[in-house]
Design an enzyme around this catalytic site. Structure first.
Site, PDB file in Angstrom:
ATOM      1  CE1 TYR A 130      -4.183   1.686   0.303  1.00  0.00           C
ATOM      2  CE2 TYR A 130      -2.730   3.348   1.204  1.00  0.00           C
ATOM      3  CZ  TYR A 130      -3.943   2.992   0.653  1.00  0.00           C
ATOM      4  OH  TYR A 130      -4.895   3.935   0.439  1.00  0.00           O
ATOM      5  CG  ASN A 214      -6.655   6.274   5.502  1.00  0.00           C
ATOM      6  OD1 ASN A 214      -6.845   5.057   5.633  1.00  0.00           O
ATOM      7  ND2 ASN A 214      -7.294   6.991   4.594  1.00  0.00           N
ATOM      8  CB  SER A 237       5.689   8.564  13.333  1.00  0.00           C
ATOM      9  OG  SER A 237       6.988   8.105  13.150  1.00  0.00           O
ATOM     10  CG  HIS A 262       6.306  11.848   9.930  1.00  0.00           C
ATOM     11  ND1 HIS A 262       6.324  11.511   8.602  1.00  0.00           N
ATOM     12  CD2 HIS A 262       7.552  11.571  10.390  1.00  0.00           C
ATOM     13  CE1 HIS A 262       7.525  11.042   8.281  1.00  0.00           C
ATOM     14  NE2 HIS A 262       8.294  11.076   9.346  1.00  0.00           N
ATOM     15  CG  ASP A 361      12.558   8.900   8.642  1.00  0.00           C
ATOM     16  OD1 ASP A 361      12.254   7.860   9.239  1.00  0.00           O
ATOM     17  OD2 ASP A 361      12.214  10.040   9.015  1.00  0.00           O
ATOM     18  CD  GLU A 415      -1.094 -35.086  23.978  1.00  0.00           C
ATOM     19  OE1 GLU A 415      -1.457 -35.103  22.789  1.00  0.00           O
ATOM     20  OE2 GLU A 415      -0.253 -34.283  24.435  1.00  0.00           O
TER      21      GLU A 415
END
Lengths: 429, 429
Positions: A130, A214, A237, A262, A361, A415
């Protein structure tokens, strides 16, 4: 901005509130996203057309409305000015080199019992990335997501990105060219994430989806976790700067603002042992932020979420840093080693006075997709491992089964799983 | 049971339906779980008391109602018969050895530009393990979850497990003793998972939650992904057996039933190139299953979800196996190598005629917590990495910043982030 001293009577309480404050998207988004995903799953491309018209005022009709070709990406790359092209290329090269060393090793050995054991790593078949449109359309982010996938060996890399009113960002296309993206689809939002996960007529489904977005995009990824692999639930961030009084306050102010600019929800925290220095930084933040093109975002973030904590000794910052488990931690102190040794929870650590977070970055090499919202307690930055998976394998001959099989029979019987026991017993008759 | 031939006219369509059929829990559970989690978050221990009374008819009042001590676990271990104790110990030792070799290596180096780069792995502080009560209370599962956490270096390991009407399973306690569990809480269900994630008065919160459970537990983990780390969204167990006609049909029938007896939703699939053999296996399944103590579960699973696919040549099974991306894949053929080489998507692969999947459940060493529901396309079995996280780090001196900083400044300016640029520029003046 909140200002705390470790000697405040209510420090523990105030600090706890800062730690607990996750600044996440509300659950109202969850219902809308669930409904969009259901819709994409059942009606596919038609939903993409409708929602892209509504949210991006972009009509998906011809092939070129739907997607951007590798040729267009190359043209965008060729059209960049040389300085920027070289900068992108340097970033890509350094990111690639750092991530190549992350490639895991396979194992294949036979142990004393004669059992052959091992693990084999392989890339996923296809990954979807994305890439946000608008303000947050960062070519650096495309590189940071795509290069680890390529290094992992992913054969098909599909980008989805909104192009509001048809506008594309040439820098993003140039980055797509450098990274070797196979497909770029001009759709964004939760519906684009749904298309990658479920597949539509046009867009084939992928196995892993990464990349920032977003609140709708983040929630779509969260809901689709398990249908596909995702990198991380990402929030706003954060930076934690631990600084002594011998720093240039201008440098530290710029570091705090680089996070604040940011996103209004971003958070910048300064811990220092020098109260006078903290006031200088505060002043420099006021001056610098007023001159930024990103002034309104940076000032809002600093006002609403900024924190300054004054401690008696820097050693006290270790425990605070581990509680905060921040995405980025800068150690701008004379001797960073004791702090570095003590920090257990951090996405990425920037050591020394000449390591501003912004180099990480872009060009340092390690990934800038990092855990936010205290998730560094349990998760890691993006890596080639996010685009790979491991199959274990086990081979036995009759002798090896005779060596370890009887113990398995005992446990299966205990078991209450008799067919398990029988599958071994019948081979040992 | 469905029987397909690769030569059926509608094979592609039928096979597609098998691949798409995920057998997951419905979304009705999602709402109930969300409400339980909200409740636990706000009212803590009180909710645990209420729901444990309602679902388990167990009253949480005194300390010993709430938890089981390490002393009780040791007593359970000492009380086991020697054979079973040795079997558990062998399993634990082999699991530990296999997982120790998974520990990742840190990196720390300085590159040509003078930039120090690296990555440091550390364990999470605390992990919570879900251990089901009732039929699925498997000591093997406790070992498979707890040992990787211990090997990773997790300091605090908390188990939650329901004890219906107060009943505890001594074998599970013995396994907890061997694995070195720190706390065992007598609560189960989605509320127990919520308690681990959010913390309550009694139970301190953890960073990672793993372990199998019913649909409520699985959904709780899914919803809490991001609040804590989780291992995986787990669905019903699956096996794909690829077998030629030279196998003993009794062995292959037992292997298919060993998966079927886990759960009515479990799925067993046989691919063979020998139709007559497939009918023999079917017959043996009928005979064997009628004699199992787990008959009703195994028969229901085989009836509802069992599949036999007859192919012309075994090489055709590779593409089918990669579509199915099954949790367990057995290669019971004369020469397994070409199949092993071709399989890209599988949780764990069992190679050769003497490697029944059940040895992997208990004593082989690799983890038996594996991706189900086609998730082997993008995810891996449980490992020490699920209990660790990686911090990257970056150190620069002025010269190193001068070497790579200008490229970062160009990119920051192009992305419209001036404070990023300034944080580097001010250090290069």
């Amino acid at each position: 901005m909140r200002s705390l001293s470790i000697n405040d009577a209510d420090f523990a309480q105030k600090f706890r509130r800062i730690v607990e404050d996750r600044r996440e998207s509300g659950s109202d988004v969850a219902g809308q996203v669930a409904s969009i995903l259901r819709d994409v799953r059942s009606r596919g491309d038609d939903v993409l057309v409708e929602l892209t018209q509504r949210f991006d005022q972009h009509t998906l009709s011809s092939d070129s409305d739907w997607s951007i070709t590798p040729g267009e990406c190359k043209a965008a790359f060729d059209g960049l000015d040389t300085g920027l092209r070289d900068a992108l290329q340097l970033a890509a090269d350094r990111i690639r080199t750092y991530h190549e060393a992350q490639l895991p090793e396979d194992r294949d050995y036979t142990d004393d019992a004669g059992v052959r054991l091992g693990a084999r790593w392989q890339a996923v078949d296809a990954a979807g990335l994305y890439v946000p449109g608008g303000r947050a359309a960062y070519p650096s982010s495309l590189l940071m997501n795509a290069i680890p996938a390529k290094v992992a060996g992913v054969k098909r890399l599909a980008v989805v990105t909104p192009t509001p009113k048809g506008a594309v960002n040439p820098l993003v296309l140039a980055a797509a060219h450098i990274a070797g993206i196979d497909e770029i689809w001009r759709v964004g939002g939760a519906h684009a994430v749904g298309a990658l996960a479920y597949g539509t007529g046009r867009i084939k489904r992928v196995d892993v989806i990464t990349g920032p977005g977003n609140a709708f995009v983040a929630e779509a990824k969260r809901q689709l976790f398990g249908v596909v692999g995702i990198d991380m639930v990402a929030g706003p961030s954060e930076i934690l700067v631990i600084a002594d009084g011998n720093n240039d306050p201008d440098w530290i102010a710029a570091d705090l603002l680089s996070q604040a600019e940011h996103d209004p929800s971003a958070q910048s925290i300064l811990i220092t042992d020098d109260e006078a220095f903290s006031r200088q930084v505060e002043d420099r933040i006021d001056v610098q932020s007023s001159m930024l093109a990103t002034k309104s975002v940076a000032q809002k973030s600093w006002q609403d979420h900024g924190v300054i904590i004054v401690v008696d000794e820097l050693a006290q910052s270790i425990a605070l840093a581990n509680e905060l488990a921040a995405e980025h931690v800068e150690l701008a102190v004379e001797d960073p080693s004791p702090l570095f040794d003590g920090i257990r929870h951090a996405g990425s650590i920037f050591i020394g006075r000449h390591a501003p977070e912004a180099v990480g970055d872009y060009v340092a090499g390690p990934n800038h997709v990092l855990p936010t919202g205290r998730r560094a307690r349990f998760s890691s930055g993006l890596s080639v491992l996010d685009f790979m998976k491991r199959s274990s394998f086990i081979e036995l001959d009759e002798a090896a089964l005779r060596a370890i099989g009887p113990a398995a029979i005992s446990l299966a019987e205990a078991e209450g799983l008799p067919a398990h026991a029988k599958s071994i017993e019948s081979r040992l008759k």
